[in-house]
Design a protein around this motif. Structure first.
Motif, PDB file in Angstrom:
ATOM      1  N   GLU A  20      49.963  -1.524 -18.658  1.00 14.96           N
ATOM      2  CA  GLU A  20      48.928  -1.727 -19.438  1.00 14.96           C
ATOM      3  C   GLU A  20      50.075  -0.907 -20.855  1.00 14.96           C
ATOM      4  OE1 GLU A  20      48.869  -0.538 -16.232  1.00 14.96           O
ATOM      5  OE2 GLU A  20      49.022   2.127 -16.247  1.00 14.96           O
ATOM      6  N   LEU A  21      50.726  -0.148 -20.427  1.00 13.15           N
ATOM      7  CA  LEU A  21      52.114   0.647 -21.352  1.00 13.15           C
ATOM      8  C   LEU A  21      52.500  -0.494 -22.600  1.00 13.15           C
ATOM      9  CD1 LEU A  21      52.667   4.074 -20.234  1.00 13.15           C
ATOM     10  CD2 LEU A  21      51.253   3.319 -21.582  1.00 13.15           C
ATOM     11  N   VAL A  22      53.228  -1.957 -21.693  1.00 13.47           N
ATOM     12  CA  VAL A  22      54.498  -2.374 -22.435  1.00 13.47           C
ATOM     13  C   VAL A  22      53.425  -2.725 -22.776  1.00 13.47           C
ATOM     14  CG1 VAL A  22      55.335  -4.773 -21.619  1.00 13.47           C
ATOM     15  CG2 VAL A  22      55.836  -2.683 -19.790  1.00 13.47           C
ATOM     16  N   LYS A  23      51.729  -3.607 -22.923  1.00 14.01           N
ATOM     17  CA  LYS A  23      51.395  -4.888 -23.731  1.00 14.01           C
ATOM     18  C   LYS A  23      51.475  -3.690 -24.913  1.00 14.01           C
ATOM     19  CE  LYS A  23      46.399  -4.222 -22.484  1.00 14.01           C
ATOM     20  NZ  LYS A  23      46.175  -3.991 -23.976  1.00 14.01           N
ATOM     21  N   GLU A  24      50.887  -2.632 -25.794  1.00 10.01           N
ATOM     22  CA  GLU A  24      51.240  -2.155 -26.083  1.00 10.01           C
ATOM     23  C   GLU A  24      52.039  -2.237 -27.296  1.00 10.01           C
ATOM     24  OE1 GLU A  24      48.119  -1.625 -27.616  1.00 10.01           O
ATOM     25  OE2 GLU A  24      47.101  -1.060 -25.581  1.00 10.01           O
ATOM     26  N   VAL A  25      53.539  -2.671 -26.615  1.00  7.85           N
ATOM     27  CA  VAL A  25      54.730  -2.889 -27.808  1.00  7.85           C
ATOM     28  C   VAL A  25      55.190  -3.521 -28.393  1.00  7.85           C
ATOM     29  CG1 VAL A  25      57.278  -2.405 -27.454  1.00  7.85           C
ATOM     30  CG2 VAL A  25      55.944  -1.548 -25.323  1.00  7.85           C
ATOM     31  N   ARG A  26      54.191  -3.389 -29.283  1.00  8.22           N
ATOM     32  CA  ARG A  26      54.322  -5.262 -29.865  1.00  8.22           C
ATOM     33  C   ARG A  26      55.213  -5.266 -31.322  1.00  8.22           C
ATOM     34  NH1 ARG A  26      48.546  -5.747 -27.791  1.00  8.22           N
ATOM     35  NH2 ARG A  26      47.852  -4.704 -29.831  1.00  8.22           N
ATOM     36  N   GLU A  49      65.835   0.750 -36.933  1.00  8.63           N
ATOM     37  CA  GLU A  49      66.034   0.215 -35.161  1.00  8.63           C
ATOM     38  C   GLU A  49      66.139   0.836 -34.156  1.00  8.63           C
ATOM     39  OE1 GLU A  49      66.413  -3.015 -34.471  1.00  8.63           O
ATOM     40  OE2 GLU A  49      65.962  -3.512 -36.457  1.00  8.63           O
ATOM     41  N   ARG A  50      66.870   2.031 -34.544  1.00  5.37           N
ATOM     42  CA  ARG A  50      66.626   3.020 -32.871  1.00  5.37           C
ATOM     43  C   ARG A  50      65.116   3.433 -32.250  1.00  5.37           C
ATOM     44  NH1 ARG A  50      70.763   6.588 -32.866  1.00  5.37           N
ATOM     45  NH2 ARG A  50      70.577   8.164 -30.812  1.00  5.37           N
ATOM     46  N   ALA A  51      64.168   3.533 -32.964  1.00  3.83           N
ATOM     47  CA  ALA A  51      62.778   3.253 -31.930  1.00  3.83           C
ATOM     48  C   ALA A  51      62.624   1.919 -31.106  1.00  3.83           C
ATOM     49  CB  ALA A  51      62.023   3.478 -33.508  1.00  3.83           C
ATOM     50  N   THR A  52      62.772   0.759 -32.464  1.00  3.31           N
ATOM     51  CA  THR A  52      63.010  -0.617 -31.664  1.00  3.31           C
ATOM     52  C   THR A  52      63.682  -1.022 -30.649  1.00  3.31           C
ATOM     53  OG1 THR A  52      62.482  -1.400 -34.137  1.00  3.31           O
ATOM     54  CG2 THR A  52      62.561  -2.797 -32.152  1.00  3.31           C
ATOM     55  N   ARG A  53      64.619  -0.443 -30.532  1.00  2.00           N
ATOM     56  CA  ARG A  53      65.855  -0.578 -29.431  1.00  2.00           C
ATOM     57  C   ARG A  53      64.835   0.407 -28.637  1.00  2.00           C
ATOM     58  NH1 ARG A  53      70.202   0.593 -32.365  1.00  2.00           N
ATOM     59  NH2 ARG A  53      70.331   2.769 -31.390  1.00  2.00           N
ATOM     60  N   HIS A  54      64.374   1.741 -28.480  1.00  2.00           N
ATOM     61  CA  HIS A  54      63.893   2.328 -27.590  1.00  2.00           C
ATOM     62  C   HIS A  54      62.811   1.339 -26.900  1.00  2.00           C
ATOM     63  CE1 HIS A  54      66.298   6.099 -26.947  1.00  2.00           C
ATOM     64  NE2 HIS A  54      65.870   6.442 -28.352  1.00  2.00           N
ATOM     65  N   LEU A  55      62.435   1.139 -27.487  1.00  3.62           N
ATOM     66  CA  LEU A  55      61.376   0.155 -27.213  1.00  3.62           C
ATOM     67  C   LEU A  55      60.979  -1.006 -26.694  1.00  3.62           C
ATOM     68  CD1 LEU A  55      58.884   0.783 -30.435  1.00  3.62           C
ATOM     69  CD2 LEU A  55      57.783   1.111 -28.208  1.00  3.62           C
ATOM     70  N   ARG A  56      62.094  -1.852 -26.968  1.00  3.78           N
ATOM     71  CA  ARG A  56      62.614  -3.062 -26.703  1.00  3.78           C
ATOM     72  C   ARG A  56      62.876  -2.945 -24.845  1.00  3.78           C
ATOM     73  NH1 ARG A  56      59.595  -4.935 -28.652  1.00  3.78           N
ATOM     74  NH2 ARG A  56      59.975  -5.848 -30.620  1.00  3.78           N
ATOM     75  N   MET A  57      63.545  -1.287 -24.938  1.00  7.06           N
ATOM     76  CA  MET A  57      64.585  -0.910 -23.595  1.00  7.06           C
ATOM     77  C   MET A  57      63.099  -0.686 -22.038  1.00  7.06           C
ATOM     78  SD  MET A  57      67.798   1.082 -24.466  1.00  7.06           S
ATOM     79  CE  MET A  57      67.525   1.540 -22.578  1.00  7.06           C
ATOM     80  N   PHE A  58      61.963   0.346 -23.237  1.00 10.59           N
ATOM     81  CA  PHE A  58      60.660   0.042 -22.516  1.00 10.59           C
ATOM     82  C   PHE A  58      60.184  -1.309 -22.105  1.00 10.59           C
ATOM     83  CE2 PHE A  58      56.016   1.229 -22.460  1.00 10.59           C
ATOM     84  CZ  PHE A  58      56.483   2.305 -21.419  1.00 10.59           C
ATOM     85  N   GLU A  59      60.179  -2.235 -23.048  1.00  8.81           N
ATOM     86  CA  GLU A  59      59.292  -3.675 -22.763  1.00  8.81           C
ATOM     87  C   GLU A  59      60.188  -3.851 -20.988  1.00  8.81           C
ATOM     88  OE1 GLU A  59      59.824  -5.846 -25.779  1.00  8.81           O
ATOM     89  OE2 GLU A  59      57.646  -6.868 -25.342  1.00  8.81           O
ATOM     90  N   SER A  60      61.395  -4.062 -21.357  1.00  8.00           N
ATOM     91  CA  SER A  60      62.063  -4.868 -19.947  1.00  8.00           C
ATOM     92  C   SER A  60      62.384  -3.814 -18.709  1.00  8.00           C
ATOM     93  CB  SER A  60      63.506  -5.587 -20.798  1.00  8.00           C
ATOM     94  OG  SER A  60      64.166  -4.044 -21.298  1.00  8.00           O
ATOM     95  N   ASP A  61      61.949  -3.028 -18.965  1.00  7.85           N
ATOM     96  CA  ASP A  61      61.890  -2.340 -17.784  1.00  7.85           C
ATOM     97  C   ASP A  61      61.208  -2.344 -17.204  1.00  7.85           C
ATOM     98  OD1 ASP A  61      62.276  -0.637 -15.100  1.00  7.85           O
ATOM     99  OD2 ASP A  61      62.788   1.120 -16.534  1.00  7.85           O
ATOM    100  N   PRO A  62      62.024  -2.880 -15.415  1.00 10.30           N
ATOM    101  CA  PRO A  62      60.442  -3.551 -14.405  1.00 10.30           C
ATOM    102  C   PRO A  62      59.822  -2.502 -14.100  1.00 10.30           C
ATOM    103  CG  PRO A  62      62.634  -3.432 -13.672  1.00 10.30           C
ATOM    104  CD  PRO A  62      62.643  -3.173 -15.181  1.00 10.30           C
ATOM    105  N   ARG A  63      59.978  -0.883 -14.264  1.00 10.74           N
ATOM    106  CA  ARG A  63      59.260   0.480 -14.102  1.00 10.74           C
ATOM    107  C   ARG A  63      57.842   0.483 -14.920  1.00 10.74           C
ATOM    108  NH1 ARG A  63      64.190   3.850 -13.099  1.00 10.74           N
ATOM    109  NH2 ARG A  63      64.442   3.230 -14.900  1.00 10.74           N
ATOM    110  N   SER A  64      58.187   0.663 -16.087  1.00 10.59           N
ATOM    111  CA  SER A  64      57.278   0.508 -17.165  1.00 10.59           C
ATOM    112  C   SER A  64      55.904  -0.080 -16.579  1.00 10.59           C
ATOM    113  CB  SER A  64      57.357  -0.336 -18.411  1.00 10.59           C
ATOM    114  OG  SER A  64      59.056   0.641 -18.877  1.00 10.59           O
ATOM    115  N   PRO A  65      54.826   0.579 -17.180  1.00 12.28           N
ATOM    116  CA  PRO A  65      53.555  -0.047 -16.892  1.00 12.28           C
ATOM    117  C   PRO A  65      52.819  -1.076 -17.366  1.00 12.28           C
ATOM    118  CG  PRO A  65      53.152   2.528 -17.804  1.00 12.28           C
ATOM    119  CD  PRO A  65      54.949   1.570 -17.273  1.00 12.28           C
TER     120      PRO A  65
END
Lengths: 236, 361
Positions: free
Chosen positions: B355-361, B337-353
């Protein structure tokens, strides 16, 4: 006991080695199916592949027994399933033109993944509708070269998509779907027992020589993957 | 080509489904086929000669089996094969060599059907020619083993030079000799092996045997830098098993510099992380570079929460896109879960680019 759980051809090898006293173990019918799979003398024997040791229950191959190798990139051998999966994911994450999806699950709960390669539109450069092709690997569990070959095709197509040649043409005019390992459950069993083989009811070989998946056709549920305790039903 | 009937098969072998073309006289067939009287006599003779290790008589016996008119094809082929396999482990004389050489292309006639992929394939029941080639191969290996062992015991030189120029069978025999030689004998050949490898000779497999038996880092290094890919790959596996942790890490870093085994080496370094903190730094230094995906996979496999947090830090704060992609890959591959949580936070951060957000699947 050497000959008890072998396909007819391998039993023939045993006969040639003069171990006839042990061969009444597994009996094959006219279709090549074992008719006494639960007889302990047939059921409980495992054979081990070796490079050159032909003694006892060993089968000498004449070359080194291939074991799965942990490496994302191709090696002189076969990659482990985990390494192949990591490499597919790396190609997905590392390239905007690759889109991975989970397209199903195996009976043991493994995600079956497919990857679309190509530009994001569904139009050819001259406005037509893009056709699609699908490449599937790893259907027969024991054929380790198949996921390797499909993964290599995957790698090549990704590398070549900006080559101003055939790679770019395919990327712009075709939907390419890659499904590198279809029968994940069976593949994992063969990699779990890379140097051992045995028999079961419906298919004379299990372990490294398993071909099928793990579905029990009578219940749809997964069957045990421990070749020490083989299933009592045939496999789908 | 002869196929045998099921009835005869079960009678003779108890197992194999074989087929006779036209069963003329079942009783006569049974006498001459495997399990019949003539067969039993001949098989008994083979066993008797084998027990006495009488190679001259075995060669004569082999000649007799080839021409004995009392034997049908299946019985003859079974006996020829059995005798050849037994002879493989007995030192031959010239006559035995000639007799076996004449069987290298013996045309066996008895086949069995095998159910394969939904259709039937035929296979030789007793491949006499293959057995003859096996015997010759084994003889060559054994002769090479004896020669190399003698040279190792007497401190003679030249065994390495002979090895690199030898046939595959001879090389197998030399390797076997090196596996069983005493360590002081191996020490004497270490320098010669390193020189041979550095000059481009194919001494990799032999060097790896010596490196493993002496647990010698210098020799391992020579293998990793100079051997063929398959041998270098074997060396990576070996090093993880036998070398001390610090030595193993430095050797694996050497391996990671070589493109054809880089990924395997980096994944092996990943297995050192919980024993050697430096291994983690080595892997993080590879993110964004050649082998970065392998380093990310290696870090993911540690399943260490601290490593996961460090990957997230690279993803969120680094400026180089490829390094961030590798960190993202590491988080996607990491279990839990820890890794998933980090990815979700990255995905929801408006500063995240994007082209990288779309790789968080």
């Amino acid at each position: 006991m050497r000959c008890s759980r072998l396909c007819p051809a391998l039993v023939a090898v045993c006969l040639g080695l003069g171990t006839q006293s042990a061969i009444a173990a597994c009996v094959f019918d006219q279709f090549g199916t074992i008719t006494n799979p639960n007889d302990p003398s047939c059921r409980d024997v495992q054979l081990r592949y070796t490079r050159s040791d032909n003694s006892g229950n060993n089968i000498a191959l004449g070359y080194g027994v291939p074991f799965p190798v942990d490496s994302l990139t191709p090696v002189d051998g076969f990659r482990s399933y985990q390494s192949l999966l990591d490499q597919h994911t790396a190609l997905d994450v590392g390239n905007d033109t690759v889109e991975g999806s989970i397209v199903g699950q195996t009976v043991s709960g493994q995600d079956i993944r497919a990857y679309a390669i190509g530009d994001p539109d569904n139009r050819t450069v001259d406005g037509g509708v893009e056709p699609a092709v699908m490449i599937v690997g790893g259907t027969h569990a024991r054929e380790w070269q198949s996921p390797e070959a499909v993964t290599e095709a995957f790698e090549l197509l990704v590398e070549a998509q900006d080559d101003a040649g055939i790679g770019q043409y395919l990327s712009e005019n075709l939907n390419m779907i890659i499904l590198p390992v279809f029968n994940i459950d069976g593949f994992l069993i063969t990699q779990k027992y890379p140097d051992r083989t045995t028999a079961d009811v419906g298919q004379p070989r299990d372990g490294r020589m398993r071909r099928k998946n793990r579905r029990d056709p009578t219940t749809g549920m997964a069957i045990d993957d421990d070749i020490v305790r083989p299933p009592t039903i045939s496999l789908a | 080509m002869v196929f045998r009937t099921p009835g005869i098969a079960l009678l003779l072998a108890g197992v194999v489904l074989v087929q006779l073309p036209a069963v003329s006289a079942a009783a006569a067939e049974a006498v001459n086929a495997p399990g019949g009287v003539s067969y039993e006599q001949m098989a008994g003779k083979t066993t008797e000669l084998a027990a006495a290790a009488d190679v001259a008589e075995l060669a004569t016996h082999l000649q007799r089996l080839k021409t004995d008119s009392d034997l049908d094809d299946a019985a003859r082929e079974k006996l020829l094969r059995l005798t050849l396999l037994i002879m493989a482990d007995i030192q031959p004389d010239d006559n035995a060599r000639n007799t076996v050489r004449a069987l290298r292309s013996y045309p066996s006639k008895t086949y069995v059907w095998r159910d394969e992929h939904g259709h039937r394939e035929k296979e030789l029941l007793y491949d006499v020619a293959a057995a003859a080639r096996f015997a010759e191969k084994r003889w060559n290996e054994n002769a090479s083993f004896r020669n190399a062992s003698a040279q190792l015991n007497t401190g003679g030189h030249g065994v390495v030079t002979a090895y690199v120029n030898a046939s595959k069978d001879d090389r197998t025999g030399v390797e076997k000799a090196f596996r069983s030689a005493n360590l002081s004998a191996l020490e004497r050949h270490k320098a010669e092996l390193i020189t041979s490898m550095r000059s481009g000779d194919a001494a990799g497999p032999l060097s790896l045997i010596v490196a493993s038996r002496l647990d010698d880092a210098e020799l391992y290094r020579a293998v990793l830098e100079n051997a063929d890919g398959a041998t270098a790959l074997d060396a990576i596996a070996e090093i993880q098993l036998v070398a001390a942790d610090t030595v193993a890490l430095s050797l694996l870093e050497i391996a990671a510099a070589r493109p054809d085994i880089r990924s395997a080496a980096l994944l092996a370094i990943g297995r050192q992380v919980n024993r050697s903190p430096a291994a983690e730094d080595v892997l993080f230094s590879k993110l964004g570079h050649e082998g970065g995906a392998s380093a990310a996979a290696a870090l993911a496999r540690t399943a260490d929460p601290a490593v996961v947090d460090r990957l997230a830090q690279v993803l969120n704060n680094d400026s180089a896109e490829m390094e961030r992609r590798h960190a993202l890959l590491g988080l996607r591959l990491a279990p839990g879960e820890r890794a998933t949580r980090h990815l979700r936070m990255f995905e929801s951060d408006p500063r995240s680019p994007q082209e990288l957000v779309k790789e968080v699947r």
